[in-house]
Design an enzyme around this catalytic site. Structure first.
Site, PDB file in Angstrom:
ATOM      1  N   LYS A 160      35.614  47.355  34.313  1.00 33.40           N
ATOM      2  CA  LYS A 160      35.978  46.933  33.001  1.00 33.40           C
ATOM      3  C   LYS A 160      35.049  46.291  32.276  1.00 33.40           C
ATOM      4  O   LYS A 160      35.125  46.169  31.061  1.00 33.40           O
ATOM      5  CB  LYS A 160      37.570  45.945  33.325  1.00 33.40           C
ATOM      6  CG  LYS A 160      38.711  46.773  33.461  1.00 33.40           C
ATOM      7  CD  LYS A 160      39.217  47.332  32.559  1.00 33.40           C
ATOM      8  CE  LYS A 160      40.838  47.909  32.886  1.00 33.40           C
ATOM      9  NZ  LYS A 160      41.531  48.511  31.677  1.00 33.40           N
ATOM     10  N   SER A 214      37.281  51.597  41.697  1.00 36.44           N
ATOM     11  CA  SER A 214      37.225  51.019  40.460  1.00 36.44           C
ATOM     12  C   SER A 214      36.977  49.501  40.336  1.00 36.44           C
ATOM     13  O   SER A 214      36.685  48.874  39.543  1.00 36.44           O
ATOM     14  CB  SER A 214      38.581  51.243  39.423  1.00 36.44           C
ATOM     15  OG  SER A 214      39.745  50.970  40.346  1.00 36.44           O
TER      16      SER A 214
END
Lengths: 338, 338
Positions: free
Chosen positions: B64, B317
């Site tokens: 992110k 991720s």
């Protein structure tokens, strides 16, 4: 005695950079050249630059594969046919079992009947034969020696063997290369029997002569520190520490001769500092460090060794730990937040 | 409208490789080029070659940061002075807070009053101001919009913004380079709002046009799969899954347009397969994967997507997870042995 041109551990040249380079050649394409990790958070915390040599990413999950495999490539064909025996309930047992599987060699690993089910399953999972003994009444070295004599197997010792020490020393050769043009001010390495510490110290002192090499032990398992102070090997009572890879009651004969000469210092850390370093690895670095691997990082983070203004390399020796034990440590109330 | 020569998210050029390359330039020297990990054990298990793109080693512990920081570099000086607002109790909130700290920008993060204490502490730890809302009676987008209007702040959206999508797409550009001369047969990527999936698909289809890109969702949060089947965006009931980064109830408008066109398939995995993939990361790879990160690995390991004879890249991720939650998952009775 020379077998196939290979140096045995009975010669008198001891532990040299050449011997480590030779181990490195035998490991090429088999062992991983593990990465060096960095963390801006860690650098800020210690006010310096920290390079983390991540041996949990080594085959088998610890540096032990380097010594075991490189030592076993020195076996001649007849020795390979007959097989090997090792004594260890932990990383050395797993490393010998894995190396044996890769080389197609039969292996027996002598393990305590009281050992962790997960660790014994891992050793058996590599295809080694487990031989249990009762630690209350038997000594593992003697059990292994009896099996070796009876079945004509080669004993692969956990640390007190120049070729095991040379294999572990490949960690130091890699680290010297990975340190870059700025070099290193100091290297922190865990000390159990002394195989890793003697190998890394030999490599570093040869390649980066101005770099300090500092051994770190759990305060509860400080046989090398005490031996160093006494000027000879002393035996301590069976240690109680979460660092189950560093339970040696006395340093090895060969390893102590090397670490006495080459380590700049040997320091100790508390159990809580070890657990805290494991939580830091989990929450900040996102890697799994077993307690023994967290020992040198604990010395740096707790200030036992200052990293301020220095370039420090820390050897994170492995990541093999029982899930329940890991869970208990990282979820303890003192845990760092993610 | 152009600010300082930068492209805003109001233009009509959409998500292109050029836009991703531009984000990559703005991230150079700031974001990490995360490593690709391999595992002989995993390759044997899936009967193929697997490359694991390890975004848990990204700054802030997840991919992110790429979108948040690269988006925020497009703010003009007046916008930077006034500051930003984001809504997220998880990785996007942490990433905006970290980017804001690095850029010296004030940040408000709108978080549920019911959020995990550890995650909220992490966001606050980066220096952002927390603004709590009641998820039972308020919508976080509206709370953030009201704050933005009142204080003249720029909203940094979690996924439905071409520059956020472009920032996440830098994962795909790096992966294409790291894949080597043999390329990749397929890339597996988790799908929440669709920012990462649309960015990675755009990069991969531009650089490796023969590579399949497959999105993976928890079966309990399959809004993108359902929308794909319906041919338009559908809204599902609030999902219940351990993959707390993939709780979207509907795909983004911009992201769905991209993923509809570029993803070769969208598949789903069970909660148990997700937990199992997390345990594999812990026990075998020695890395911390959060549940959302384990989702595409779960698809490969459970056979939902075959890796047999293929070169498969899996995007892991992130690695941000509450210690107690992680402990409960890895120490569950089904845990793989170390």
């Amino acid at each position: 005695v020379l077998h196939n041109g290979a140096v045995t551990d009975h010669d008198d040249q001891g532990l040299t950079l050449a011997r480590i380079r030779s181990a490195e050649e035998r490991l090429a394409g088999i062992a991983h050249r593990t990465p060096v990790l960095t963390s801006a958070t860690l650098d800020a915390e210690v006010d310096g630059t920290v390079l983390l040599k991540a041996e949990m990413f080594q085959r088998g999950g610890s540096f032990k594969f380097r010594g075991a495999y490189s030592r076993m490539t020195l076996l001649d064909l007849a020795e390979r046919d007959r097989g090997v025996v090792a004594y260890s309930s932990g990383n050395h047992g797993g490393a010998v079992a894995l190396a044996a599987r890769l080389m197609g060699i039969p292996a027996v690993v002598v393990v305590p009947a009281t050992g962790s089910a997960a660790k014994l399953a891992a050793i058996a999972g590599y295809g080694a034969q487990l031989h249990t003994y009762d630690p209350a009444t038997e000594r593992r070295e003697e059990v292994a020696a009896a099996i070796a004599a009876e079945r004509n197997l080669t004993i692969i010792r956990p640390f007190d063997d120049y070729d095991i020490m040379a294999g572990q020393g490949t960690v130091g050769v890699e680290l010297a290369g990975q340190a870059g043009p700025d070099g290193l001010d100091q290297v922190l390495v865990p000390v159990g029997g002394g195989g890793l510490a003697s190998g890394v110290a030999t490599a570093i002192k040869a390649l980066l002569p101005d770099t300090a090499v500092i051994g770190v032990e759990p305060a509860a398992a400080d046989d090398t520190r005490q031996s160093r102070l006494a000027g000879h090997r002393v035996t301590i009572p069976p240690p109680v520490t979460i660092a189950d890879g560093l339970l040696a009651e006395q340093p090895g004969e060969l390893t102590f001769a090397v670490t006495s000469r080459l380590l700049d210092d040997v320091v100790t850390v508390s159990e809580e500092a070890i657990a805290d370093a494991m939580r830091f690895c989990f929450a900040r670095l996102k890697i799994v460090a077993e307690p023994s691997a967290a020992v040198p990082l604990a010395a740096l983070r707790s200030g036992v060794v200052s990293g301020s203004g220095r370039r420090t390399a820390v050897v994170l020796s492995g990541g093999n730990i029982d899930p329940a034990t890991f869970a208990a440590i990282v979820s303890a109330p003192q845990a760092a937040t993610a």
